[in-house]
Write a protein that holds these residues in place. Structure first.
Motif, PDB file in Angstrom:
ATOM      1  N   GLY A   1       5.084   3.400 -11.384  1.00 33.64           N
ATOM      2  CA  GLY A   1       4.130   2.452 -11.921  1.00 33.64           C
ATOM      3  C   GLY A   1       4.458   0.994 -11.669  1.00 33.64           C
ATOM      4  N   ASP A   2       5.663   0.708 -11.203  1.00 38.24           N
ATOM      5  CA  ASP A   2       6.016  -0.677 -10.889  1.00 38.24           C
ATOM      6  C   ASP A   2       5.146  -1.205  -9.758  1.00 38.24           C
ATOM      7  OD1 ASP A   2       7.921  -0.917 -12.822  1.00 38.24           O
ATOM      8  OD2 ASP A   2       9.647  -0.794 -11.479  1.00 38.24           O
ATOM      9  N   VAL A   3       5.005  -2.529  -9.709  1.00 41.21           N
ATOM     10  CA  VAL A   3       4.212  -3.189  -8.686  1.00 41.21           C
ATOM     11  C   VAL A   3       5.086  -4.178  -7.929  1.00 41.21           C
ATOM     12  CG1 VAL A   3       2.308  -4.807  -8.300  1.00 41.21           C
ATOM     13  CG2 VAL A   3       2.013  -2.898  -9.874  1.00 41.21           C
ATOM     14  N   ILE A   4       4.984  -4.174  -6.600  1.00 40.24           N
ATOM     15  CA  ILE A   4       5.732  -5.085  -5.737  1.00 40.24           C
ATOM     16  C   ILE A   4       4.718  -5.859  -4.900  1.00 40.24           C
ATOM     17  CG2 ILE A   4       7.619  -5.266  -4.066  1.00 40.24           C
ATOM     18  CD1 ILE A   4       8.322  -2.333  -4.738  1.00 40.24           C
ATOM     19  N   LYS A   5       4.899  -7.169  -4.796  1.00 40.81           N
ATOM     20  CA  LYS A   5       3.891  -7.999  -4.136  1.00 40.81           C
ATOM     21  C   LYS A   5       4.473  -8.830  -3.002  1.00 40.81           C
ATOM     22  CE  LYS A   5       1.217  -8.590  -8.413  1.00 40.81           C
ATOM     23  NZ  LYS A   5       0.624  -9.577  -9.356  1.00 40.81           N
ATOM     24  N   ALA A   6       3.671  -8.989  -1.945  1.00 41.52           N
ATOM     25  CA  ALA A   6       3.966  -9.919  -0.850  1.00 41.52           C
ATOM     26  C   ALA A   6       2.650 -10.553  -0.439  1.00 41.52           C
ATOM     27  CB  ALA A   6       4.600  -9.203   0.337  1.00 41.52           C
ATOM     28  N   GLY A   7       2.488 -11.837  -0.703  1.00 43.22           N
ATOM     29  CA  GLY A   7       1.207 -12.468  -0.432  1.00 43.22           C
ATOM     30  C   GLY A   7       0.122 -11.762  -1.218  1.00 43.22           C
ATOM     31  N   GLU A   8      -0.942 -11.333  -0.524  1.00 46.05           N
ATOM     32  CA  GLU A   8      -2.026 -10.596  -1.171  1.00 46.05           C
ATOM     33  C   GLU A   8      -1.787  -9.090  -1.174  1.00 46.05           C
ATOM     34  OE1 GLU A   8      -4.673 -11.952  -2.784  1.00 46.05           O
ATOM     35  OE2 GLU A   8      -3.589 -13.837  -2.445  1.00 46.05           O
ATOM     36  N   ILE A   9      -0.661  -8.649  -0.624  1.00 50.22           N
ATOM     37  CA  ILE A   9      -0.347  -7.220  -0.604  1.00 50.22           C
ATOM     38  C   ILE A   9       0.262  -6.818  -1.944  1.00 50.22           C
ATOM     39  CG2 ILE A   9       1.005  -5.398   0.487  1.00 50.22           C
ATOM     40  CD1 ILE A   9       1.019  -7.122   3.029  1.00 50.22           C
TER      41      ILE A   9
END
Length: 214
Positions: free
Chosen positions: A113-121
């Motif tokens: 359930g964790d979320v990892i972000k790069a820019g809009e990804i």
């Protein structure tokens, strides 16, 4: 989002570089070998790596991690149940050519359930044990794309007879999570070609065998 598949190493592992076309921020997924291949692609496209994500700890998915961490000074993400395996990824492995283990300290521990972000990804972590205790898939938010590591391939499933494997957990991952994915989901696995879940439901005999034995 752009996806580049890099087929590397003696086991032809799929490593991926995914990046936001506007910010050029990038994730490296499962860099199993040949760090120069990743570096050449990243530098040629002026990308800005912000993290390495490991779907599991087996040696053929982590071989280039140390050099990429050193080059770009970026963290490594792995599920908490596989973090211990990074200390000895060659343990009990049948291939004898690898004479020593490597030690990798994971900077970032993730859970389901964790979320990892790069820019809009935006990537959502889906815990899918079976191939290893902490195996994960990565769902791209707002895209019909899931990176599946060695949990599921186009025509078969990840082995459960290797270090950390558990067939009962694999069955649960297939039945309780992967079987719920829509037909138009495209899987990007750790080996072999991508495929739609519609294709998987027609051609993947190991997947079908588990579903038939409910």
């Amino acid at each position: 989002m752009k996806i580049e598949r890099l087929i590397i190493g003696m086991l032809e592992t799929n490593g991926y570089v995914i990046y936001d076309e506007n910010t050029l921020e990038a994730f490296i997924i499962d860099p199993g070998d040949e760090p120069k291949t990743f570096i050449d692609y990243i530098d040629r496209n002026n990308l800005k790596p912000i993290g390495i994500i490991l779907t599991h700890y087996h040696y053929d998915h982590i071989g280039a991690v140390l050099e990429l961490k050193k080059k770009y000074n970026i963290p490594t993400y792995i599920h908490k149940k596989d973090a211990e395996g990074l200390k000895d990824p060659y343990k009990n492995h049948s291939i004898s050519n690898f004479r020593k283990a490597i030690s990798i300290i994971s900077d970032r521990i993730v859970v389901d359930g964790d979320v990892i972000k790069a820019g809009e990804i935006v990537l959502e972590v889906i815990h899918t044990p079976g191939h290893t205790p902490g195996g994960i898939c990565l769902k791209v938010k707002n895209e019909n794309i899931i990176f599946t590591g060695d949990t599921i391939f186009n025509i078969d499933l990840g082995r459960t007879d290797l270090e950390g494997g558990n067939y009962s957990e694999m069955k649960n991952s297939i039945r309780n999570k992967i079987s719920k994915w829509d037909d138009d989901i495209i899987i990007y696995p750790g080996h072999g070609d991508s495929a739609s879940m519609a294709y998987v439901r027609k051609k993947n005999m190991e997947f079908l065998d588990i579903m038939r034995k409910r």
